[in-house]
Design a protein around this motif. Sequence first.
Motif, PDB file in Angstrom:
ATOM      1  N   ALA A  81      14.584   3.551  -5.133  1.00 16.31           N
ATOM      2  CA  ALA A  81      15.270   4.327  -6.043  1.00 16.31           C
ATOM      3  C   ALA A  81      14.578   4.527  -7.367  1.00 16.31           C
ATOM      4  CB  ALA A  81      16.742   3.582  -6.398  1.00 16.31           C
ATOM      5  N   SER A  82      13.846   3.709  -7.777  1.00 14.21           N
ATOM      6  CA  SER A  82      12.941   4.000  -9.100  1.00 14.21           C
ATOM      7  C   SER A  82      11.751   4.754  -8.697  1.00 14.21           C
ATOM      8  CB  SER A  82      12.393   2.693  -9.706  1.00 14.21           C
ATOM      9  OG  SER A  82      11.429   1.774  -8.593  1.00 14.21           O
ATOM     10  N   ASN A  83      11.356   4.690  -7.679  1.00 17.08           N
ATOM     11  CA  ASN A  83      10.331   5.644  -7.057  1.00 17.08           C
ATOM     12  C   ASN A  83      10.845   6.979  -6.929  1.00 17.08           C
ATOM     13  OD1 ASN A  83       8.350   3.687  -6.870  1.00 17.08           O
ATOM     14  ND2 ASN A  83       8.652   3.334  -4.617  1.00 17.08           N
ATOM     15  N   LEU A  84      12.210   7.254  -6.423  1.00 19.05           N
ATOM     16  CA  LEU A  84      12.694   8.482  -6.487  1.00 19.05           C
ATOM     17  C   LEU A  84      12.925   9.164  -7.821  1.00 19.05           C
ATOM     18  CD1 LEU A  84      14.379  10.847  -4.890  1.00 19.05           C
ATOM     19  CD2 LEU A  84      16.456   9.520  -5.226  1.00 19.05           C
ATOM     20  N   ARG A  85      13.242   8.362  -8.675  1.00 19.61           N
ATOM     21  CA  ARG A  85      13.534   8.717 -10.019  1.00 19.61           C
ATOM     22  C   ARG A  85      12.157   9.297 -10.394  1.00 19.61           C
ATOM     23  NH1 ARG A  85      16.776   4.282 -10.335  1.00 19.61           N
ATOM     24  NH2 ARG A  85      15.293   3.076 -11.471  1.00 19.61           N
ATOM     25  N   PHE A  86      11.040   8.892 -10.242  1.00 23.35           N
ATOM     26  CA  PHE A  86       9.735   9.285 -10.696  1.00 23.35           C
ATOM     27  C   PHE A  86       9.372  10.599 -10.098  1.00 23.35           C
ATOM     28  CE2 PHE A  86       4.950   9.554  -9.660  1.00 23.35           C
ATOM     29  CZ  PHE A  86       4.709   9.876 -11.181  1.00 23.35           C
ATOM     30  N   SER A 126       0.837  -1.213  -0.133  1.00 21.26           N
ATOM     31  CA  SER A 126      -0.069  -0.102   0.123  1.00 21.26           C
ATOM     32  C   SER A 126       0.809   1.086   0.107  1.00 21.26           C
ATOM     33  CB  SER A 126      -0.988  -0.014   1.330  1.00 21.26           C
ATOM     34  OG  SER A 126      -0.227  -0.119   2.163  1.00 21.26           O
ATOM     35  N   LEU A 127       1.156   1.728   1.065  1.00 25.65           N
ATOM     36  CA  LEU A 127       2.447   2.974   1.168  1.00 25.65           C
ATOM     37  C   LEU A 127       3.556   2.043   1.176  1.00 25.65           C
ATOM     38  CD1 LEU A 127       3.070   5.596   1.724  1.00 25.65           C
ATOM     39  CD2 LEU A 127       2.832   5.419   3.959  1.00 25.65           C
ATOM     40  N   MET A 128       4.222   2.761   0.340  1.00 22.67           N
ATOM     41  CA  MET A 128       5.790   2.141   0.129  1.00 22.67           C
ATOM     42  C   MET A 128       6.867   3.450   0.325  1.00 22.67           C
ATOM     43  SD  MET A 128       4.987  -0.296  -3.136  1.00 22.67           S
ATOM     44  CE  MET A 128       6.283  -1.605  -2.690  1.00 22.67           C
ATOM     45  N   ALA A 129       8.018   2.816   0.482  1.00 24.07           N
ATOM     46  CA  ALA A 129       9.202   4.273   0.476  1.00 24.07           C
ATOM     47  C   ALA A 129       9.016   4.683  -0.892  1.00 24.07           C
ATOM     48  CB  ALA A 129      10.557   3.356   0.670  1.00 24.07           C
ATOM     49  N   MET A 130       8.809   6.186  -0.824  1.00 26.85           N
ATOM     50  CA  MET A 130       8.770   7.064  -1.859  1.00 26.85           C
ATOM     51  C   MET A 130       7.714   6.666  -2.901  1.00 26.85           C
ATOM     52  SD  MET A 130      10.878   9.573  -1.596  1.00 26.85           S
ATOM     53  CE  MET A 130      10.776  10.182  -3.336  1.00 26.85           C
ATOM     54  N   GLY A 131       6.749   5.792  -2.722  1.00 31.94           N
ATOM     55  CA  GLY A 131       5.772   5.549  -3.639  1.00 31.94           C
ATOM     56  C   GLY A 131       4.583   4.726  -3.108  1.00 31.94           C
ATOM     57  N   CYS A 132       3.916   4.127  -3.999  1.00 28.83           N
ATOM     58  CA  CYS A 132       2.605   3.128  -3.539  1.00 28.83           C
ATOM     59  C   CYS A 132       2.599   2.056  -4.362  1.00 28.83           C
ATOM     60  CB  CYS A 132       1.369   4.076  -3.487  1.00 28.83           C
ATOM     61  SG  CYS A 132       0.587   4.591  -4.793  1.00 28.83           S
ATOM     62  N   GLY A 133       1.874   1.087  -4.226  1.00 28.16           N
ATOM     63  CA  GLY A 133       1.523  -0.037  -5.058  1.00 28.16           C
ATOM     64  C   GLY A 133       0.650   0.368  -6.050  1.00 28.16           C
ATOM     65  N   ARG A 134       0.933  -0.562  -7.130  1.00 27.25           N
ATOM     66  CA  ARG A 134      -0.024  -0.518  -8.412  1.00 27.25           C
ATOM     67  C   ARG A 134      -1.420  -0.700  -8.057  1.00 27.25           C
ATOM     68  NH1 ARG A 134       1.883  -0.493 -13.852  1.00 27.25           N
ATOM     69  NH2 ARG A 134       3.991  -0.277 -13.967  1.00 27.25           N
ATOM     70  N   LEU A 135      -2.554  -0.384  -8.779  1.00 25.61           N
ATOM     71  CA  LEU A 135      -3.868  -0.448  -8.454  1.00 25.61           C
ATOM     72  C   LEU A 135      -4.403  -1.579  -9.049  1.00 25.61           C
ATOM     73  CD1 LEU A 135      -5.061   3.199  -8.010  1.00 25.61           C
ATOM     74  CD2 LEU A 135      -3.949   1.853  -6.535  1.00 25.61           C
ATOM     75  N   LEU A 166      11.520  12.730  -8.706  1.00 23.34           N
ATOM     76  CA  LEU A 166      12.302  13.827  -9.348  1.00 23.34           C
ATOM     77  C   LEU A 166      11.836  14.371 -10.757  1.00 23.34           C
ATOM     78  CD1 LEU A 166      15.749  12.508  -8.127  1.00 23.34           C
ATOM     79  CD2 LEU A 166      14.820  14.734  -7.277  1.00 23.34           C
ATOM     80  N   SER A 167      11.442  13.349 -11.596  1.00 24.34           N
ATOM     81  CA  SER A 167      10.779  13.775 -12.788  1.00 24.34           C
ATOM     82  C   SER A 167       9.636  15.047 -12.754  1.00 24.34           C
ATOM     83  CB  SER A 167      10.347  12.611 -13.539  1.00 24.34           C
ATOM     84  OG  SER A 167       8.905  12.141 -13.056  1.00 24.34           O
ATOM     85  N   LEU A 168       8.928  15.146 -11.602  1.00 24.93           N
ATOM     86  CA  LEU A 168       7.944  15.931 -11.294  1.00 24.93           C
ATOM     87  C   LEU A 168       8.550  17.297 -10.982  1.00 24.93           C
ATOM     88  CD1 LEU A 168       5.460  13.543  -9.471  1.00 24.93           C
ATOM     89  CD2 LEU A 168       5.467  14.122 -11.875  1.00 24.93           C
ATOM     90  N   LEU A 228      -1.185  11.234 -10.836  1.00 21.27           N
ATOM     91  CA  LEU A 228       0.128  10.681 -10.245  1.00 21.27           C
ATOM     92  C   LEU A 228       0.174   9.162 -10.560  1.00 21.27           C
ATOM     93  CD1 LEU A 228       0.517  12.824  -7.069  1.00 21.27           C
ATOM     94  CD2 LEU A 228       1.888  12.970  -9.323  1.00 21.27           C
ATOM     95  N   ARG A 229      -0.899   8.400 -10.135  1.00 23.59           N
ATOM     96  CA  ARG A 229      -0.652   7.016 -10.262  1.00 23.59           C
ATOM     97  C   ARG A 229      -0.613   6.580 -11.712  1.00 23.59           C
ATOM     98  NH1 ARG A 229       1.880   3.082  -7.880  1.00 23.59           N
ATOM     99  NH2 ARG A 229       2.554   2.842 -10.123  1.00 23.59           N
ATOM    100  N   ALA A 230      -1.308   7.336 -12.430  1.00 22.49           N
ATOM    101  CA  ALA A 230      -1.475   6.958 -13.826  1.00 22.49           C
ATOM    102  C   ALA A 230      -0.178   7.446 -14.656  1.00 22.49           C
ATOM    103  CB  ALA A 230      -2.390   7.698 -14.806  1.00 22.49           C
ATOM    104  N   ARG A 231       0.508   8.727 -14.227  1.00 20.24           N
ATOM    105  CA  ARG A 231       1.843   8.796 -14.670  1.00 20.24           C
ATOM    106  C   ARG A 231       2.972   7.847 -14.105  1.00 20.24           C
ATOM    107  NH1 ARG A 231       3.041  15.307 -14.640  1.00 20.24           N
ATOM    108  NH2 ARG A 231       0.886  16.032 -15.319  1.00 20.24           N
ATOM    109  N   LYS A 232       2.855   7.150 -13.177  1.00 23.30           N
ATOM    110  CA  LYS A 232       3.825   6.346 -12.511  1.00 23.30           C
ATOM    111  C   LYS A 232       3.808   5.148 -13.203  1.00 23.30           C
ATOM    112  CE  LYS A 232       7.133   4.867  -9.720  1.00 23.30           C
ATOM    113  NZ  LYS A 232       7.076   3.494  -9.942  1.00 23.30           N
ATOM    114  N   ASP A 233       2.589   4.591 -13.711  1.00 22.92           N
ATOM    115  CA  ASP A 233       2.252   3.564 -14.418  1.00 22.92           C
ATOM    116  C   ASP A 233       3.109   3.451 -15.779  1.00 22.92           C
ATOM    117  OD1 ASP A 233       0.787   2.196 -12.457  1.00 22.92           O
ATOM    118  OD2 ASP A 233      -1.055   2.880 -13.096  1.00 22.92           O
TER     119      ASP A 233
END
Length: 255
Positions: free
Chosen positions: A175-180, A134-143, A182-184, A248-253
Amino acid sequence: MPLELITLPCLTDNYAYLLHDAASGDTALVDAPEAAPVLAALQARGWHLTDILLTHHHGDHIDGVAALVAATGARVTGAAADAHRLPPLDRAVAEGDSFTLGGEAVHVLDVSGHTIGHIAFHLPGAGLVFTADSLMAMGCGRLFEGAPALMWQSLSKLAALPPETLVCSGHEYTASNLRFALSLEPAHPALILRGDKISAARAKGQPTVPSRLSDELATNPFLRARDPALKAAIGMAGAPDAAVFAELRARKDKF
């Protein structure tokens, strides 16, 4: 004595967690991606597994349960709403339920979104919450099963916990969540600082979890969907929080 927390890398990028109470001998495992690392950790410490707490039904969180129960006789706790997709449960729980582990109260939160029936385990006395996907470090799980509005509701519930709470999530995706993130907002000072810490930890082969909820509130874009600065950065100034989260979730996907 406080509960001892052990973060166990499993599979390729999963984490499981051991909680041990020295006074009672109670030892709980939160999620069971595979059995071997868990059994090795128990043997190395001379602990006996008494409980397995399951957050949701995905195989990379439950595939080790049968072998661990066979080896230890541990009691299995999971969501009543997900019982049809989980290994056999000895204790089925739902939002608002609580039980005791080593003298510490464990509160059950429904954090559906990644899956329907996903739960989190909050130990307020120990300052811990086990959130898996659900809540993850720098992110969240896919829906995979829930709508964005449901996941936003779940994340808002977790965001309301005390900021010093340690968030014990289920994967090394930081790390991958951080890259996302930073892209914002590539110039966001807190993101840059946290990125340095994440890079240093990974360079040493160290986990980036657990993470402090206060850090997630400051840097995790999915918790910051209510932040006017982030809304402006993605061209959604004044938009409802849930709509910003969905974007945000759509962009991360697609990231």
